[in-house]
Design a protein around this motif. Structure first.
Motif, PDB file in Angstrom:
ATOM      1  N   GLY A   1      75.760  42.213  42.391  1.00 34.38           N
ATOM      2  CA  GLY A   1      75.195  43.046  43.439  1.00 34.38           C
ATOM      3  C   GLY A   1      76.243  43.420  44.472  1.00 34.38           C
TER       4      GLY A   1
ATOM      5  N   PRO B   1      78.060  49.889  44.911  1.00 40.29           N
ATOM      6  CA  PRO B   1      77.296  51.140  44.801  1.00 40.29           C
ATOM      7  C   PRO B   1      76.599  51.259  43.453  1.00 40.29           C
ATOM      8  CG  PRO B   1      79.491  51.542  45.684  1.00 40.29           C
ATOM      9  CD  PRO B   1      79.475  50.120  45.207  1.00 40.29           C
ATOM     10  N   GLU B   2      75.505  51.980  43.447  1.00 44.30           N
ATOM     11  CA  GLU B   2      74.751  52.176  42.204  1.00 44.30           C
ATOM     12  C   GLU B   2      75.619  52.832  41.137  1.00 44.30           C
ATOM     13  OE1 GLU B   2      71.348  52.035  39.684  1.00 44.30           O
ATOM     14  OE2 GLU B   2      71.929  50.986  41.532  1.00 44.30           O
TER      15      GLU B   2
ATOM     16  N   ARG C   1      77.426  50.057  39.502  1.00 42.78           N
ATOM     17  CA  ARG C   1      76.560  49.146  38.758  1.00 42.78           C
ATOM     18  C   ARG C   1      76.092  49.734  37.438  1.00 42.78           C
ATOM     19  NH1 ARG C   1      73.930  45.039  41.080  1.00 42.78           N
ATOM     20  NH2 ARG C   1      71.986  45.620  40.065  1.00 42.78           N
ATOM     21  N   THR C   2      76.055  51.058  37.342  1.00 38.67           N
ATOM     22  CA  THR C   2      75.557  51.708  36.126  1.00 38.67           C
ATOM     23  C   THR C   2      76.668  52.211  35.214  1.00 38.67           C
ATOM     24  OG1 THR C   2      75.338  53.794  37.365  1.00 38.67           O
ATOM     25  CG2 THR C   2      73.393  52.380  37.214  1.00 38.67           C
TER      26      THR C   2
END
Length: 431
Positions: free
Chosen positions: A335, A338-339, A342-343
């Motif tokens: 965690g 930024p998204e 993470r993706t």
């Protein structure tokens, strides 16, 4: 080289400081051909096949300096130093008579044209926001490159950096285009079909125009994160001012010459495809593809447009792996990032598959190799009984956005190109 070069006259350094240097170049009369002595960057050479091919192309091929071969690291680095010294004493390599910045052009038969400027760039820390890294690095690679640079006291191949000009055709861009209309210092075509041309920029007015323009720009490391980290390590070892305050780079204005972004694939030694697939259990969707490589890559691209996807190979077939379990991702992806990070496919590969599912250390050459060539990755997996993990490239905009936020991607996430050929111009720190 003047370590308080023209850009030093600006009180506050806020951008790129590119300084002329006396380039080391091959004497074309002493080698079979300029094309035969060039090489891809050290980390793109597929070993051992590509290495042997380059060594046999010409006894003076640059690969003998960037990837020396011997039984121990110390012996390898000493061999490179001795080879460089011998080539200099024999006149195989010779320094240009005056410091210059070099305009470098690459062109292929399909309409691709790239031009940039090679020079000695003043080093800066990531916190300065002048040169932006976007990938993590591996300590053992930095140690290897640092030992080689110490032994040779040379920058043997340029990093590839990109910046965004204003597209107006003034400043550095204007000098590049004017220079490219003159007869080049050298011109050659390598076996990959790329033609290469190089010019020296020595006129004080032209140099000042380039340097003044670049002071207003920041750069993204497109290729050469480990060499950049090596430059920083070696600078810290030497009192300033010194030649180690600078590093050899190629700067490309991607507003005029956009780069291609390709994936870097993984070869997992000692992990058969059957075992890799079995470990996925019900956490990923797996589809077996009995199709040629180009069609398998098309299927990967289609799946990657909808989410994380990978192509496994090594057993004579292709296996499309996608739709990871959201619960698995929630447990394994760190965690606080930024998204967009993470993706990333590379994030899922390293944090979920390598670390959690397969238990493979990402920084161990005995367990994993990073290969740019797709077909070579598959072929080596078949021969070695391992698993090739083929990746889909990430978009350049994602890379830049994360870099500006100070967020680094997993190591070996991208391959920008075309990459500069190694062997066309070198930098000796003693000159």
């Amino acid at each position: 080289m003047n370590y308080a070069g023209p850009a030093e006259e600006t009180p506050a350094r806020s951008g790129l400081e590119l300084t002329p240097f006396r380039g080391l170049r091959y004497d074309p009369d002493r080698v079979g051909s300029l094309a035969a002595v060039t090489s891809p960057p050290y980390d793109v050479v597929v070993r051992p096949d590509g290495l042997h091919h380059l060594e046999s192309a010409d006894p003076y091929n640059i690969v003998r300096l960037i990837l020396p071969q011997d039984t121990t690291p110390t012996a390898r680095n000493q061999q490179a130093a001795d080879t460089l010294s011998r080539w200099l004493s024999e006149g195989v390599l010779a320094a240009d008579s005056q410091p210059a910045l070099y305009v470098y052009e690459q062109r292929d038969g399909a309409g691709l044209l790239q031009r940039g400027i090679i020079g000695a760039l003043r080093l800066s820390e990531p916190s300065d926001g002048v040169v932006l890294p976007h990938e993590d690095v591996m300590p053992h690679v930095i140690a290897d490159r640092a030992a080689l640079m110490r032994a040779t006291s040379a920058n043997l191949e340029p990093l590839l950096l990109t910046y965004r000009g204003n597209g107006s055709g003034v400043g550095a861009a204007s000098v590049v285009e004017r220079t490219a209309q003159r007869p080049p210092l050298l011109s050659t075509t390598t076996e990959d079909g790329f033609s290469h041309r190089l010019w020296a920029v020595t006129e004080p007015a032209d140099l000042a125009e380039i340097q003044t323009d670049l002071l207003h720009h920041q750069a993204l490391i497109a290729d050469g994160h480990h060499r950049w980290a090596t430059y920083l390590r070696l600078r810290a070892e030497h009192p300033s001012p010194s030649p180690w305050d600078y590093g050899l780079v190629l700067l490309v204005d991607t507003a005029r010459y956009p780069l291609r972004v390709r994936a870097i694939h993984r070869l997992l030694h000692g992990l058969p495809v059957a075992d890799a697939l079995a470990a996925l259990a019900d956490t990923f969707r797996v589809r077996h593809l009995d199709v040629p490589l180009p069609e398998a890559l098309d299927a990967l691209a289609a799946a990657a447009s909808e989410g994380n996807a990978f192509l496994l190979a090594g057993d004579g077939a292709f296996h499309l792996v996608d739709r990871p379990s959201p619960d698995l991702l929630a447990r394994t992806i760190p965690g606080g990032r930024p998204e967009a990070w993470r993706t990333l496919d590379a994030t899922v590969l390293h944090a979920t598959l390598l670390d959690h599912v397969w238990g493979i250390p990402e920084d161990s050459p005995a367990h994993i190799a990073y290969i740019h060539d797709t077909a070579a990755t598959v072929d080596k997996a078949v021969r070695d009984g391992g698993t090739a993990v083929l990746m889909h490239p990430v978009h350049e905009e994602v890379v830049r956005d994360l870099a500006r936020q100070g967020v680094t991607m997993p190591r070996k996430s991208t391959s920008f190109g075309p990459k500069p050929a190694s062997g066309l111009v070198l930098r000796a720190l003693a000159l």
